[in-house]
Structure formats: C-alpha cells, structure tokens
Design a protein around this motif. Structure first.
Motif, PDB file in Angstrom:
ATOM      1  N   HIS A  39       0.820  -1.190   0.000  1.00  0.00           N
ATOM      2  CA  HIS A  39       0.000   0.000   0.000  1.00  0.00           C
ATOM      3  C   HIS A  39       0.867   1.258   0.000  1.00  0.00           C
ATOM      4  O   HIS A  39       0.512   2.272  -0.571  1.00  0.00           O
ATOM      5  N   LYS A  40       2.027   1.158   0.652  1.00  0.00           N
ATOM      6  CA  LYS A  40       2.922   2.319   0.733  1.00  0.00           C
ATOM      7  C   LYS A  40       3.437   2.713  -0.655  1.00  0.00           C
ATOM      8  O   LYS A  40       3.635   3.897  -0.931  1.00  0.00           O
ATOM      9  N   MET A  46       1.354   7.886  -5.877  1.00  0.00           N
ATOM     10  CA  MET A  46       0.342   8.933  -5.949  1.00  0.00           C
ATOM     11  C   MET A  46       0.868  10.283  -5.474  1.00  0.00           C
ATOM     12  O   MET A  46       0.238  11.308  -5.690  1.00  0.00           O
ATOM     13  N   LYS A  47       1.984  10.273  -4.798  1.00  0.00           N
ATOM     14  CA  LYS A  47       2.596  11.542  -4.392  1.00  0.00           C
ATOM     15  C   LYS A  47       3.578  12.063  -5.449  1.00  0.00           C
ATOM     16  O   LYS A  47       3.920  13.237  -5.434  1.00  0.00           O
ATOM     17  N   PRO A  50       1.546  12.113 -10.236  1.00  0.00           N
ATOM     18  CA  PRO A  50       0.614  13.177 -10.628  1.00  0.00           C
ATOM     19  C   PRO A  50       1.307  14.508 -10.900  1.00  0.00           C
ATOM     20  O   PRO A  50       0.760  15.363 -11.577  1.00  0.00           O
ATOM     21  N   PHE A  51       2.514  14.675 -10.393  1.00  0.00           N
ATOM     22  CA  PHE A  51       3.184  15.960 -10.542  1.00  0.00           C
ATOM     23  C   PHE A  51       4.231  15.959 -11.663  1.00  0.00           C
ATOM     24  O   PHE A  51       4.968  16.906 -11.821  1.00  0.00           O
TER      25      PHE A  51
ATOM     26  N   VAL B  46      -7.460  -2.741   2.863  1.00  0.00           N
ATOM     27  CA  VAL B  46      -6.695  -1.500   2.887  1.00  0.00           C
ATOM     28  C   VAL B  46      -7.540  -0.402   2.243  1.00  0.00           C
ATOM     29  O   VAL B  46      -8.135  -0.614   1.195  1.00  0.00           O
ATOM     30  N   MET B  70      -6.419  -5.335  -1.458  1.00  0.00           N
ATOM     31  CA  MET B  70      -5.349  -5.623  -0.509  1.00  0.00           C
ATOM     32  C   MET B  70      -5.994  -5.964   0.828  1.00  0.00           C
ATOM     33  O   MET B  70      -6.616  -5.120   1.455  1.00  0.00           O
ATOM     34  N   GLU B 108      -3.490   2.395   7.626  1.00  0.00           N
ATOM     35  CA  GLU B 108      -3.713   2.213   6.194  1.00  0.00           C
ATOM     36  C   GLU B 108      -5.080   2.712   5.774  1.00  0.00           C
ATOM     37  O   GLU B 108      -5.274   3.111   4.654  1.00  0.00           O
ATOM     38  N   ASP B 233       5.923   5.898   8.475  1.00  0.00           N
ATOM     39  CA  ASP B 233       6.089   6.125   7.035  1.00  0.00           C
ATOM     40  C   ASP B 233       6.956   7.332   6.698  1.00  0.00           C
ATOM     41  O   ASP B 233       7.540   7.408   5.637  1.00  0.00           O
ATOM     42  N   ASN B 630      -9.128  15.552  -8.263  1.00  0.00           N
ATOM     43  CA  ASN B 630      -8.491  14.322  -8.708  1.00  0.00           C
ATOM     44  C   ASN B 630      -7.006  14.311  -8.339  1.00  0.00           C
ATOM     45  O   ASN B 630      -6.328  15.318  -8.463  1.00  0.00           O
ATOM     46  N   MET B 631      -6.537  13.201  -7.865  1.00  0.00           N
ATOM     47  CA  MET B 631      -5.148  13.001  -7.452  1.00  0.00           C
ATOM     48  C   MET B 631      -4.758  13.905  -6.278  1.00  0.00           C
ATOM     49  O   MET B 631      -3.592  14.139  -6.027  1.00  0.00           O
ATOM     50  N   LYS B 633      -4.754  17.028  -5.688  1.00  0.00           N
ATOM     51  CA  LYS B 633      -3.913  18.202  -5.909  1.00  0.00           C
ATOM     52  C   LYS B 633      -4.424  19.435  -5.163  1.00  0.00           C
ATOM     53  O   LYS B 633      -3.644  20.225  -4.672  1.00  0.00           O
ATOM     54  N   ASN B 677      -1.470  20.713  -2.956  1.00  0.00           N
ATOM     55  CA  ASN B 677      -0.406  19.737  -2.730  1.00  0.00           C
ATOM     56  C   ASN B 677       0.500  19.619  -3.943  1.00  0.00           C
ATOM     57  O   ASN B 677       0.032  19.562  -5.080  1.00  0.00           O
ATOM     58  N   TYR B 678       1.774  19.597  -3.692  1.00  0.00           N
ATOM     59  CA  TYR B 678       2.759  19.275  -4.707  1.00  0.00           C
ATOM     60  C   TYR B 678       3.424  17.976  -4.304  1.00  0.00           C
ATOM     61  O   TYR B 678       3.067  17.352  -3.312  1.00  0.00           O
ATOM     62  N   ARG B 679       4.441  17.601  -5.081  1.00  0.00           N
ATOM     63  CA  ARG B 679       5.139  16.352  -4.833  1.00  0.00           C
ATOM     64  C   ARG B 679       5.490  16.163  -3.351  1.00  0.00           C
ATOM     65  O   ARG B 679       5.053  15.226  -2.717  1.00  0.00           O
ATOM     66  N   LYS B 680       6.252  17.060  -2.804  1.00  0.00           N
ATOM     67  CA  LYS B 680       6.647  16.952  -1.403  1.00  0.00           C
ATOM     68  C   LYS B 680       6.157  18.139  -0.592  1.00  0.00           C
ATOM     69  O   LYS B 680       6.073  18.089   0.612  1.00  0.00           O
ATOM     70  N   ARG B 722     -12.526  37.440  12.739  1.00  0.00           N
ATOM     71  CA  ARG B 722     -12.029  36.718  11.584  1.00  0.00           C
ATOM     72  C   ARG B 722     -10.503  36.770  11.524  1.00  0.00           C
ATOM     73  O   ARG B 722      -9.901  37.796  11.769  1.00  0.00           O
ATOM     74  N   PHE B 724      -7.074  35.262   9.254  1.00  0.00           N
ATOM     75  CA  PHE B 724      -6.512  34.478   8.153  1.00  0.00           C
ATOM     76  C   PHE B 724      -5.166  33.888   8.552  1.00  0.00           C
ATOM     77  O   PHE B 724      -4.447  34.473   9.371  1.00  0.00           O
ATOM     78  N   ILE B 733       8.414  10.989   2.405  1.00  0.00           N
ATOM     79  CA  ILE B 733       8.034   9.622   2.772  1.00  0.00           C
ATOM     80  C   ILE B 733       9.262   8.733   2.609  1.00  0.00           C
ATOM     81  O   ILE B 733      10.070   8.957   1.707  1.00  0.00           O
ATOM     82  N   LYS B 734       9.366   7.744   3.476  1.00  0.00           N
ATOM     83  CA  LYS B 734      10.523   6.834   3.418  1.00  0.00           C
ATOM     84  C   LYS B 734      10.585   6.089   2.094  1.00  0.00           C
ATOM     85  O   LYS B 734       9.553   5.685   1.578  1.00  0.00           O
TER      86      LYS B 734
END
Lengths: 101, 734
Positions: A39-40, A46-47, A50-51, B46, B70, B108, B233, B630-631, B633, B677-680, B722, B724, B733-734
């Motif tokens: 799953h990891k 997915m991280k 997509p980019f 999962v 899974m 999970e 993780d 989707n995905m 982002k 969200n971007y890659r990292k 209010r 902001f 991630i590992k």
C-alpha cells in the motif's frame, strides 16, 4: 478583506481558464507494469507521478501491479514517465498504449 | 415473530453479499498443529473501513467492495500480513507470532474520522487527514472539526483553550500519550497547548467507561494520542505557519534508522507571538505574548520477541498578557498596569517494552514514565507557583483461558503524584501514592459479540482503598449494525487551584469550605452505529447516549458571590447527560460530509440549588465538508459550528450588561481552508471565525483590574474575530 477575496477569485478564474484551454491537446493513456507490492508503494506513486509534466490522471492497481497514466503528449512521453517510475526504484515495462483523442 | 423477520432480512443481506464476498481460514503459526485455527484475528481491506474478525474455527467472510484488493490479516502479538486478492477463491493463511505488541495499527485506512467496528468501546479515530483539515497548532485546536469534543477559551486574557467531552470539562476524561496518562493535576490548565498538532499521527477518542488496565481515572472517556514513530512512514517533515495575529510557528521531525532493529527520531516545535493586539479596545491584549519551545527524542526497537519504545522530552514556555501598557521585563510589583506572567518548564521520559511469549495472544507489557512540571506565575498581584512530580508504572500480562475466545489481562500499577503549590502566601503540599491491581476478562465467542468486564482495586495514601468496576458489551447484527453498552466507575484526585487557574484572572477570593475529597462518578452509555454503504458509498450513522452521575465532585461555586469562588464537596446531585447523532457520508467521489447534533444537560447542585453548569452550551451542531480534486492536488475544507446558549454564573446571568459584559447568545462559527499539494510540498491558506462573531465584552470592571469586581473569566464565545492564516508543509516519505 474584500481585496483578498477578489484576488483569490481572479486567481481561481485564471487557473480554470488555463486548464480549459489546455484540454484540446492530445491525451495519451499508458499502462506501466510495475513491481509494486504494498500500500505504501501506491501512496508513494500517488505523491510523485501526478506531478510529472502534463499528467492528467493516475490509477494504481496493486492487484494487477499496474500504473495507468493519462497525460498530454505535447508535454510528456512514455519513455520519460517510465524513467520517472524507475527513478523511484521500480522495474517497469510499458504494457499497452491506447490513444484517447 | 420479530425474530423470523430479522432472520429473513439477514438472509436477504446474506444472498446479496455472497456475490462479492471473500472467505477464508486463518491458522495459528505458533501451534505445533499446522492447522490450528486463530480466533479473533482482524481481517480488513486497505483503504476501507469495513472489516471482520475470525470465528472459533479461524473462519472469516468479508464483503469485497469495488476496488478493494489488498487484504490485511492481523492479530495482537502476531506479525500482520497483507494479501493481494484476485478472484474469489477461499484464502488459507497462517499468521506467526512476532512484531508489534501494542495494538493493531489502522493507519492504512485513511478515512478522516472513523468509528471502529472491532473495539467494544465506542471509539472514534481521528487520522492525519482529519488533522490536516484545519492547520492547527496544538491538541485542543485539532478538535475544532470534531463533533464529539468541544473547544472553548477558559478566560479572556491567558489565551488558554479547554476541551469538553460529553459536556464535562476535559479533566474528567483521561488524556493519554500512547497509553501513558499525561497532563494530570497541575498540567490540566493548559497542557493541551503542549501537544503540537504536527507531531500527532492520530487521536483515538473513546467515550464512556474505559479499560481498567489504563487506571481508574477516566470518567467521561479516553483521548489517546499517537505520535509519529521512528519506524513510521515519514522520513522527515517540516512545517511553518503564520497568522494575521502575529503567531509564527515551525515544526520539524526527522527519523533515522540505526540498525535493522533500532530507529530513532527527533521532533521539535517552536512558536512565538510577535504582535500586540487589542482589537476590542478594552485595554487588555487579546492574545498573550507567548514563546514556546519543545523537543522530543524517541527510540524504537523491534525484535522477534521484544518490542520497545523510549523517549525523552523537554518543554519551556513563557506567556505574558494583561493590560497593553504592561512591560514583562519590569517586575510586576513595580508597575501600575495589570499583568499576567506564566513560566513553565516540563521534563518527561517514558519507556514501553513488550515481551511476546510462545503461546498465542500472550504477552507482557511494561510501561514506565516520569514527568516533572514546574510553573511560576502571577496574575496581577496574585502569585501562584506549582511544582509537580508524577511517576507511573504499569505492568500488563495478557493471555487466554482454555481457548482464545476467553482472553484476559491482569497486572499491577503504581502511581506517585507529588504536588507542591504556593498560592499568595499559603502553601498547599500533598503527595499521593497509589498501588493498584486489575483484571479484565474478554469473552469473544464470535466476531459479532464481545463482552468485557474489568475490575481494579487501588489503595491511595490520601483517600484509602477503592474498587473500579467496568463492563462493556458489543453486538453486531445484520452485518452493518453495531450496538454497544457500557457502565463503569471512575475516580480523580482534584487539584482545586491548578485546575481553575483561569479564575486567578479575577479578584475573586478562593475559599475552601472544607477538605476536598476524591472525585467519584459512574458513567453509563449506549450507542448504535450503522455503516451500511448508501448507494455504494461509505456511510456511517450513529446515535449515542451517555450519562455521568457524580458520587462526589469538586464543586467550583461562582454562584453565591461575585467576589469569591467557593470550593466544596458535592452535596446532592450532579450529572451530565449527552445525546448525539452523527452522520458521515461520502456524498460523491472525494466529497466527504459530516453532520452532527448534540444536546447537553449538565447540572450540579450549588449550595442547595440544582443549576445548569455555567458556560456549557445547551446544544452543539456541526457540519463539516471536505472535497479533494483528482489526485488530491487541491483540497477544500469547511466546517460550520453551531453553538447553543450557555449560562453565566451567579448574578452575572440576570443582567450581564449591567456588569459590562455581553449577554450569552447562540452563535455560528465557520472555519475554512484550501490546500494545494505538490510532490513533497503543500501550501495552505485558511480562515478562522469567518462569520466574525465575537463576544465583545468579556471582562467585568475592566477599568479596575486591581479592584474588587474585576473578573476576566466570563467567557462564553469567541474573543477574536475573523483571522486568516497560511503555511507550508514539507513531507518526505521513506
């Protein structure tokens, strides 16, 4: 306050119109066979994928050990995406190609 | 007759399920007989919340939702396995002892909030996904999007937030960090600020009576926090946050594998408040000028028969508040302005070691913890200093009787609390040494039924010996319907001043009418949960009722006089009843919606009169929505909270305006956030209190903070308008 909302609204409009314009481009759907086993792996893919440039959609099928990517051919290619997956440490083969548009 | 109808319905369900079910047998690898069944093993998909447990033959049958393939097989004390399921053939699989003792991890299954089907207690798991919905800074704020836990300010100057569970103050629920009781006694006042939101992996909220192995202290429930672990993780994270009010915050986490069996991590958190603000022009800072720094080093060991977790942490905090002209660098005695200064230092260490034995479901767990807390503070010319030491040891032996249908755990615990306080010129010193024994029996004949009964006996050096009985019953029928009931007792040692330091921000005299005894309460609860997938989408609907009946309570009486607070033991009745309905549904793809409504009735006998507890909202409603593109982002989140009317104590309730404070109202609060969200990297912007509703006047006699009428503890609504905020996250991630 009002200004901030206006700015956000403009930013949203611009980004939607940009993505609308881009939709005429040719989209390619490719399935990569990949030695995924947990799953990891799905989480990691997915991280990352997509980019990659031009990627419109990514589906990971752990059961079949497949990653299916939809992308704009003007911005990316099967070879480059394969390389991206390999860079993450997977053994990859291109399974089938199915042009959509 | 009804029975037959039920059977018929069950039959229909059965048929419709057969089409897409998976079945199989799980065997016990520890048994010399190769095909010995493993009873009570968890089986789940999962990424899904549905799951089941194997019966006495090791057999299970589980629905296979679309896209699920899974399958996770796990069992306490055994190494978990994940299988890829293709086709419909039955599974035969053997699980072997080893790895992870503590509890089955359910990371999970990434649902923002989910209710466990397996736990005999009504337990809600708040995952990372939920914690990310509202970029919050600490534990108290992470409940803003949760229907079960209320968050409110305790007074108008110190900026401290408190929580409530089942309508009762957070001190009546047991707070635990990975099953170690934390934030006790002197720390209850603002300890929630000491748990950084970004360190947390997940939070479990269990309502009603708790397991006796964790001690006698929980009355309304348990909040158990799980920090990110060295073997988790994440390799690294970095967070930075800033808001309009001048709060800046950074967090860092880093893990390092040392050997195959050892890993370590560091977690660091720093926050500061740089902007002096007085938006409501009452002459008092709206939020305190705070500096906080905390650090933790963790170690994790995972061997074949032994698991271990160790950690040390240090925290330092300074908080300055009060009138705008107050200068924290000059001693408060030499100034005419009213000031509040709080300095805190805290050091803690823990060790958790688990030993697995050859026999299945058999293990020994040891927990040791040390906590030192030191607080020096002044509120105007009132001094309050506390030094507290907590030592804790818990030894839990777990095994089964005859077969794994009958399991039990037993053990002993030792608690030592020492608290030395100085308030104005009086010293309040006390120590409490409490050794205890416990036994908990678990009867699980099928995956549908669980009966759990526990009893403990503790002997306190301050209050003498006492028994703590607790029972739980869970039954699941028609596949998608689970009912639970529970009853149990809880006790607490109250620390009157420590737990009510928000009252120091007033000129009230603290009057102890008598020696305060141990607090004691019964809790009864019942709930029904259905997780029938509606139109093929995940859905959970629950209705629950809890009733807490106090035998003794530390009564904090602000009713008799506006110039004093009286502390005494309960005379007569005190109770809290809470009824809640909650719906969680995925309306369409990637759009989750939660709607909840709760009615509280909390009353205490104040010197002969049974009154509604002040500041407790009569109802609370919540609608929370989240949508991800989707995905993943873009992620959009919004929460609307509906707060019912509450009551002010004593004379203030009749005519609050006469005393210069705003009259309580019901109000709506909205928080919203957008994340990219971007890659990292991730970036987010959000807003708190979008509706800009505030309690304009919250301080009685604000002109004369040193006079006899001053009181900053009359807070029933949001104090700030209010706001902001924005921030960045970096996660590797590992």
């Amino acid at each position: 306050m009002k200004k901030i909302i206006q700015l956000i609204a403009i930013a949203l409009l611009v980004s939607t119109s940009v993505s609308l314009q881009a939709q005429d481009k040719k989209v390619q759907k490719t399935t990569f066979e990949c030695n995924l086993d947990c799953h990891k792996c799905e989480m990691k893919i997915m991280k990352e994928i997509p980019f990659e440039k031009g990627v419109k959609d990514v589906k990971v099928d752990l059961d079949k050990k497949e990653v299916t990517v939809e992308y704009k051919t003007s911005k990316n290619s099967d070879a480059q995406l394969k390389k991206a997956l390999e860079k993450m440490g997977y053994v990859v083969t291109i399974k089938k190609e199915k042009p959509i548009k | 007759m009804l029975k037959y109808i039920l059977f018929a319905i069950a039959g229909i369900f059965q048929i419709s399920l057969q089409a897409k079910s998976i079945e199989g047998w799980i065997f016990d690898g520890a048994d010399s007989n190769a095909k010995a069944p493993l009873t009570g093993a968890n089986v789940y998909w999962v990424g899904q919340t549905s799951g089941t447990i194997t019966d006495q033959n090791g057999y299970f049958k589980l629905k296979k939702p679309d896209g699920a393939h899974m399958l996770v097989l796990s069992f306490v004390g055994y190494a978990s396995d994940t299988l890829h399921i293709s086709g419909a053939k039955a599974i035969k699989h053997t699980l072997y002892p080893g790895a992870q003792l503590s509890e089955v991890t359910i990371t999970e299954r990434v649902k923002a909030t989910s209710i466990s089907r397996i736990d005999p207690r009504l337990t809600q798991t708040i995952s990372q996904k939920e914690l990310n919905r509202f970029a919050c800074c600490n534990l108290s704020e992470s409940f803003e999007t949760n229907a079960s836990v209320d968050v409110s300010y305790s007074d108008a100057v110190s900026g401290v937030k408190q929580i409530r569970l089942l309508g009762l103050d957070g001190r009546y629920s047991q707070l635990m960090l990975e099953n170690i009781p934390i934030l006790r006694g002197a720390e209850t006042a603002f300890g929630l600020d000491y748990i950084p939101g970004t360190w947390m992996e997940r939070i479990n909220v269990s309502k009603g009576a708790s397991a006796v192995k964790n001690g006698y202290e929980s009355m309304t429930g348990q909040i158990n926090i799980q920090y990110k672990e060295p073997m988790g993780d994440e390799k690294m994270h970095f967070y930075a946050y800033a808001n309009q009010d001048g709060k800046l915050e950074t967090n860092l986490g880093y893990t390092q594998k040392v050997t195959d069996k050892w890993a370590t991590s560091i977690l660091a958190h720093g926050a500061t408040h740089v902007r002096e603000m007085d938006m409501n022009d009452d002459g008092f800072l709206d939020k305190p000028m705070t500096n906080i720094g905390s650090f933790m080093n963790r170690w994790q060991y995972m061997g074949d028969k032994v698991d271990g977790k160790f950690g040390i942490s240090y925290l330092a905090e300074e908080r300055n508040a009060g009138q705008v002209g107050f200068d924290p660098d000059i001693p408060h005695q030499n100034q005419s302005a009213y000031g509040i200064g709080i300095d805190v230092e805290r050091f803690s260490a823990f060790s958790k070691v688990g030993f697995m034995f050859g026999r299945p479901q058999t293990s020994l767990g040891t927990i040791l913890s040390f906590n030192y807390f030191d607080r020096n503070s002044f509120y105007g010319d009132r001094i309050f200093n506390t030094e507290q030491l907590n030592l804790y040891g818990n030894f839990i032996f777990q095994t089964y009787l005859f077969n794994t249908m009958h399991s039990y755990n037993t053990g002993l615990s030792v608690v030592y609390d020492k608290n030395n306080s100085l308030f104005q010129d009086s010293a309040y010193n006390n120590a409490n040494f409490v050794p205890g024994v416990f036994l908990e029996y678990n009867y699980k004949p099928t995956d549908k039924l669980t009966f759990m009964a526990g009893m403990r006996y503790d002997n306190s050096s301050r209050y003498g010996g006492f028994f703590t009985p607790r029972v739980h019953f869970k039954y699941r029928f028609l596949e998608y319907l689970t009912i639970r009931t529970s009853a149990g007792k809880g006790y607490r040692s109250p620390y009157a001043i420590d737990e009510n330091t928000s009252l120091l921000a007033s000129s009230r005299n603290f009057i102890f009418d008598e020696e305060i005894e141990q607090e004691e309460a019964w809790n009864y609860g019942a709930s029904i949960v259905t997780d029938y997938p509606l139109f093929g989408r995940d859905m959970t609907f629950s209705v629950e009722y809890f009733y807490t009946q106090f035998e003794n309570k530390l009564v904090v009486d602000r009713e008799q006089s506006s110039e004093a607070v009286h502390f005494y033991n309960l005379m007569g009745n005190a109770y809290a009843s809470s009824i809640q309905a909650e719906l969680m549904i995925e309306l369409f793809e990637r759009f989750d919606l939660t709607a909840a409504y709760r009615i509280n009735d909390v009353r205490t006998n104040y010197s002969g009169e049974l009154l509604q507890e002040p500041f407790v909202n009569k109802y609370k409603g919540l609608i929370s929505a989240g949508y991800a593109t989707n995905m993943n982002k873009w992620v959009f989140d919004a929460t609307v909270q509906f707060h019912g009317l509450s009551r002010l104590p004593g004379v203030y309730d009749n005519d609050p305006e006469f005393y210069g404070i705003s009259k309580p109202q019901s109000f709506i609060n909205v928080i919203a956030q957008v994340t990219k969200n971007y890659r990292k990297w991730s970036f987010y912007v959000g807003v708190e209190n979008l509706t800009n509703f505030t309690q304009d006047y919250a301080i009685v006699d604000v002109e004369n903070p040193f006079g006899n009428n001053f009181d900053a503890s009359m807070v029933w609504g949001p104090l700030y308008g209010r706001m902001f905020y924005g921030g960045i996250k970096y996660i590797l991630i590992k």
